[in-house]
Design an enzyme around this catalytic site. Structure first.
Site, PDB file in Angstrom:
ATOM      1  N   TYR A 227      -0.681   6.297   3.737  1.00  0.00           N
ATOM      2  CA  TYR A 227      -0.518   5.192   2.804  1.00  0.00           C
ATOM      3  C   TYR A 227      -1.728   5.166   1.888  1.00  0.00           C
ATOM      4  O   TYR A 227      -2.871   5.083   2.364  1.00  0.00           O
ATOM      5  CB  TYR A 227      -0.403   3.887   3.602  1.00  0.00           C
ATOM      6  CG  TYR A 227      -0.279   2.624   2.795  1.00  0.00           C
ATOM      7  CD1 TYR A 227       0.904   2.309   2.141  1.00  0.00           C
ATOM      8  CD2 TYR A 227      -1.342   1.721   2.724  1.00  0.00           C
ATOM      9  CE1 TYR A 227       1.021   1.131   1.418  1.00  0.00           C
ATOM     10  CE2 TYR A 227      -1.230   0.535   2.019  1.00  0.00           C
ATOM     11  CZ  TYR A 227      -0.043   0.249   1.360  1.00  0.00           C
ATOM     12  OH  TYR A 227       0.076  -0.925   0.661  1.00  0.00           O
ATOM     13  N   CYS A 228      -1.513   5.231   0.585  1.00  0.00           N
ATOM     14  CA  CYS A 228      -2.611   5.374  -0.369  1.00  0.00           C
ATOM     15  C   CYS A 228      -2.643   4.202  -1.337  1.00  0.00           C
ATOM     16  O   CYS A 228      -1.973   4.212  -2.381  1.00  0.00           O
ATOM     17  CB  CYS A 228      -2.466   6.677  -1.147  1.00  0.00           C
ATOM     18  SG  CYS A 228      -2.478   8.165  -0.126  1.00  0.00           S
ATOM     19  N   LEU A 229      -3.442   3.193  -1.017  1.00  0.00           N
ATOM     20  CA  LEU A 229      -3.630   2.025  -1.878  1.00  0.00           C
ATOM     21  C   LEU A 229      -5.095   1.872  -2.271  1.00  0.00           C
ATOM     22  O   LEU A 229      -5.434   1.803  -3.445  1.00  0.00           O
ATOM     23  CB  LEU A 229      -3.126   0.765  -1.171  1.00  0.00           C
ATOM     24  CG  LEU A 229      -3.341  -0.564  -1.897  1.00  0.00           C
ATOM     25  CD1 LEU A 229      -2.568  -0.587  -3.214  1.00  0.00           C
ATOM     26  CD2 LEU A 229      -2.933  -1.742  -1.008  1.00  0.00           C
TER      27      LEU A 229
ATOM     28  N   GLU B  62      -5.958  -3.165   6.282  1.00  0.00           N
ATOM     29  CA  GLU B  62      -4.703  -3.896   6.044  1.00  0.00           C
ATOM     30  C   GLU B  62      -4.967  -5.259   5.409  1.00  0.00           C
ATOM     31  O   GLU B  62      -4.235  -6.226   5.613  1.00  0.00           O
ATOM     32  CB  GLU B  62      -3.896  -4.084   7.349  1.00  0.00           C
ATOM     33  CG  GLU B  62      -3.653  -2.813   8.151  1.00  0.00           C
ATOM     34  CD  GLU B  62      -2.611  -1.907   7.526  1.00  0.00           C
ATOM     35  OE1 GLU B  62      -2.438  -1.964   6.301  1.00  0.00           O
ATOM     36  OE2 GLU B  62      -1.971  -1.139   8.251  1.00  0.00           O
TER      37      GLU B  62
END
Length: 416
Positions: A158-160, A398
């Site tokens: 997941y790339c944020l 998160e």
């Protein structure tokens, strides 16, 4: 000789192998009923919970310390877990997932984390990515990516987060310029779990204006020209999963790899994170559950001033507080999971509350368990120190716990 034998006994109770034996005995004899994680579950939920506990005890716990110390990404073990349905727990069965609920997922991640927090936490991120593709992808995208992700023949990241945008995710700078039937990506992502070792990258990038409405979501496959990775980060914990920067330099990605419409990316990212917050809180629960058991067993074996530590009322009270915090945390996580599954209006706030409260309290539980172990707890021969190191980052990722407070307060003030 007696002192050496006692030391070996204490070491066995606190080692990964000893912990496997502890969990097996708990399952068979119903020890510590007041913190029993199966209370209130359906028969079906108890079955897959036991499956996850058994997998944690037999396939993860004996290797937990080695994976940590040698920084091994345990691909084979995770693929074994996928054979049990743990690679796409809340992904649709029609594309290879298990189709379970958010509550079911929490139960499974809690159980798996007793065997290895770091590995389970990566699996939770992988599951989140698979769910995002299943939920927001079209039929072709779902059929292309989901089966291999659910079987863990391929792994996802997941790339944020970016070097200059962590909590302020809406300010991300990675750009995706439309060029005929491709987007050309430029920029970088930071602290990416699995980065460099995984096959599929769910990337949030800017295709339009500043702010959240200009962000879109692309699926980038490893091997795409222009995709590269930074050095492997050296971390305090979470060492069974590699962490690297993910770098895009004129990286051409087909428009057909975009999830949803342009400008929908930030919404997709946040919806993924709501579940991710429950998942990571569940991983903290597993570590805390294991730590309570390890502390209890150490207290029953370790002697000071002619008596076991279990005879000390002060430590009895500490253990009681740890157990109470554990059960309260579990109840909050499960309430949030049900709210998210049902699409209730309080779901976002409850997910934030669960992430905030549970990651804070469970770290406190693990840290207190280490304190009860005394000097032994600071040795890497003892599992409790690894739980402490692995769960510390849960208060950061998160969405930091400071951001969780902002979300909760905003909800309270908006609704007043």
């Amino acid at each position: 000789m007696a002192a050496r034998a006692l030391a070996r006994g204490v070491r066995l109770c606190s080692s990964s192998i000893g912990r496997s034996l502890i969990f097996n005995s708990v399952q068979k004899r119903g020890i510590a009923a007041c913190i029993d994680p199966s209370i209130g579950l359906s028969d079906e939920q108890k079955e897959f919970q036991k499956l996850a506990f058994d997998f944690a005890a037999n396939e993860m716990a004996p290797h937990m310390a080695e994976w940590d110390q040698k920084e091994r990404f345990p691909v084979k073990a995770m693929r074994k877990a996928a054979q049990l349905g743990f690679g796409g727990i809340y992904v649709s069965p029609e594309v290879g997932g298990s189709g379970l609920s958010r509550l079911d997922t929490s139960i499974i991640f809690e159980a798996l984390s007793t065997g290895c927090v770091s590995t389970t936490a990566y699996m939770s991120i992988h599951n989140m990515c698979a769910w995002m593709i299943d939920t927001f992808g079209n039929t072709e995208q779902r059929e292309q990516f989901c089966p291999d992700l659910c079987s863990m023949q391929k792994f996802a990241s997941y790339c944020l987060t970016e070097p200059s945008s962590g909590s302020d995710a809406a300010s991300l700078l990675t750009t995706a310029k439309l060029d005929d039937d491709h987007y050309v990506l430029n920029g970088s992502k930071a602290f990416i779990s699995g980065g460099g070792d995984t096959d599929v990258y769910v990337v949030m990038c800017r295709t339009g204006e500043k702010g959240p409405k200009g962000i879109s979501c692309l699926v980038v496959e490893k091997g795409t020209p222009g995709l590269s990775f930074g050095k492997k980060e050296k971390k305090v914990g979470w060492n069974s999963q590699p962490t690297r920067a993910v770098i895009f330099e004129d990286c051409a990605v087909p428009v057909s790899n975009r999830l949803g419409a342009e400008g929908q990316g930030f919404s997709i990212a946040m919806k993924g994170l709501n579940g991710g917050r429950i998942n990571i809180a569940s991983c903290s629960l597993g570590a805390a559950h294991a730590s309570v058991l390890l502390a209890r067993d150490h207290m029953c074996v370790r002697k000071q001033f002619g008596e076991t530590l279990a005879s000390s009322q002060f430590l009895q009270f500490k253990l009681a507080e740890m157990a109470t915090k554990l059960v309260a945390s579990r109840l909050l996580v499960r309430q949030a999971a049900v709210a998210l599954q049902d699409g209730r209006p309080d779901a976002v706030s409850l997910c934030s509350m669960a992430k905030l409260f549970v990651t804070d309290e469970c770290f406190s539980i693990c840290n207190q368990a280490l304190q009860i172990h005394g000097g032994y707890g600071y040795l890497k021969d003892y599992a409790v120190q690894q739980y402490v190191r692995d769960v510390r980052v849960h208060q950061i990722l998160e969405g930091t716990n400071e951001v969780m407070r902002m979300i909760i307060a905003r909800s309270l003030l908006t609704e007043s």
